[in-house]
Design a protein around this motif. Sequence first.
Motif, mmCIF file in Angstrom:
data_model
loop_
_atom_site.group_PDB
_atom_site.id
_atom_site.type_symbol
_atom_site.label_atom_id
_atom_site.label_comp_id
_atom_site.label_asym_id
_atom_site.label_seq_id
_atom_site.Cartn_x
_atom_site.Cartn_y
_atom_site.Cartn_z
ATOM 1 N N GLU A 1 -19.191 22.578 37.343
ATOM 2 C CA GLU A 1 -18.590 24.512 37.289
ATOM 3 C C GLU A 1 -19.825 25.425 37.913
ATOM 4 O O GLU A 1 -20.572 25.670 37.367
ATOM 5 C CB GLU A 1 -18.047 24.280 36.126
ATOM 6 N N GLY A 2 -19.448 25.637 39.276
ATOM 7 C CA GLY A 2 -20.461 26.729 39.539
ATOM 8 C C GLY A 2 -22.098 26.375 39.961
ATOM 9 O O GLY A 2 -22.729 27.365 40.588
ATOM 10 N N TRP A 3 -21.756 24.924 40.255
ATOM 11 C CA TRP A 3 -23.541 24.725 40.726
ATOM 12 C C TRP A 3 -23.473 23.773 42.004
ATOM 13 O O TRP A 3 -22.762 22.993 41.542
ATOM 14 C CB TRP A 3 -24.251 23.874 39.435
ATOM 15 N N SER B 1 -29.054 36.667 40.650
ATOM 16 C CA SER B 1 -27.742 38.080 41.154
ATOM 17 C C SER B 1 -26.771 38.507 39.902
ATOM 18 O O SER B 1 -26.820 37.921 38.832
ATOM 19 C CB SER B 1 -25.944 36.806 41.693
ATOM 20 N N LYS C 1 -21.468 18.771 44.551
ATOM 21 C CA LYS C 1 -20.785 20.228 43.128
ATOM 22 C C LYS C 1 -20.752 19.563 42.452
ATOM 23 O O LYS C 1 -20.371 18.909 42.183
ATOM 24 C CB LYS C 1 -19.610 20.463 43.972
ATOM 25 N N GLY D 1 -26.730 28.302 41.355
ATOM 26 C CA GLY D 1 -25.303 28.321 40.146
ATOM 27 C C GLY D 1 -25.351 29.572 41.075
ATOM 28 O O GLY D 1 -25.045 30.043 41.644
ATOM 29 N N SER D 2 -23.618 29.778 40.023
ATOM 30 C CA SER D 2 -22.976 31.559 40.066
ATOM 31 C C SER D 2 -23.765 32.689 40.758
ATOM 32 O O SER D 2 -23.599 33.222 40.588
ATOM 33 C CB SER D 2 -21.716 31.508 39.160
ATOM 34 N N ARG D 3 -24.956 32.184 39.309
ATOM 35 C CA ARG D 3 -26.295 33.351 39.115
ATOM 36 C C ARG D 3 -27.569 33.141 39.337
ATOM 37 O O ARG D 3 -28.440 34.358 39.704
ATOM 38 C CB ARG D 3 -26.013 33.736 37.876
#
Length: 185
Positions: A134-136, A182, A131, A155-157
């Motif tokens: 953040e989010g990746w 996403s 990680k 990633g988060s999306r």
Amino acid sequence: MDDVYTGKTYPFQTPGTPEGSGGSADVGLEWKTPEGVRLELIANDLLGRMHWRDVPGTTASANTGVTGTDANGYIIYAPTLSGRNARRDFTQSLPARWGLGAEVPWRDYYALASLSHLQNTYYPLLALGWKFAEGWRVQADYDLRFKTFGLRLAGSRAFLALRASRLDPGLASAYGVSAGVSWAF
């Protein structure tokens, strides 16, 4: 009637418009401990069914039991093939897919093991990841069933994943690429 895939013509096929509809249900459970260990159980395509209407098809049968003899008494085999082109309605069941997974974190890294099951076949996977923001996360994995190596950036999306049958891309005989986005609505 022309077959749009092969260009073949079936003169005794009645015209029609095939259509289908169906559905299934996916269920997932995730449990995360205070230490960050994540356990997951998923079930996809539960009660899955597809209903097809007016689908063209060919029914054929062969009979190899047709014999006779020639003037010299030798057996002559004369197999026959019979059949017809027709349209039919049917329901197709979708096989359920089950999966278990566990992810164990350590600082900015993690180890992951998963086991999926589909139609009497198991698909084990082992992975190590990092990680890095953040989010990746970036992940390297090995699929034990197909003996393939994967690299995934997520990633988060969005995600991008590459897979090959060998670590050296120049020696690999199979490659795969998948990507996704996403979008919440």
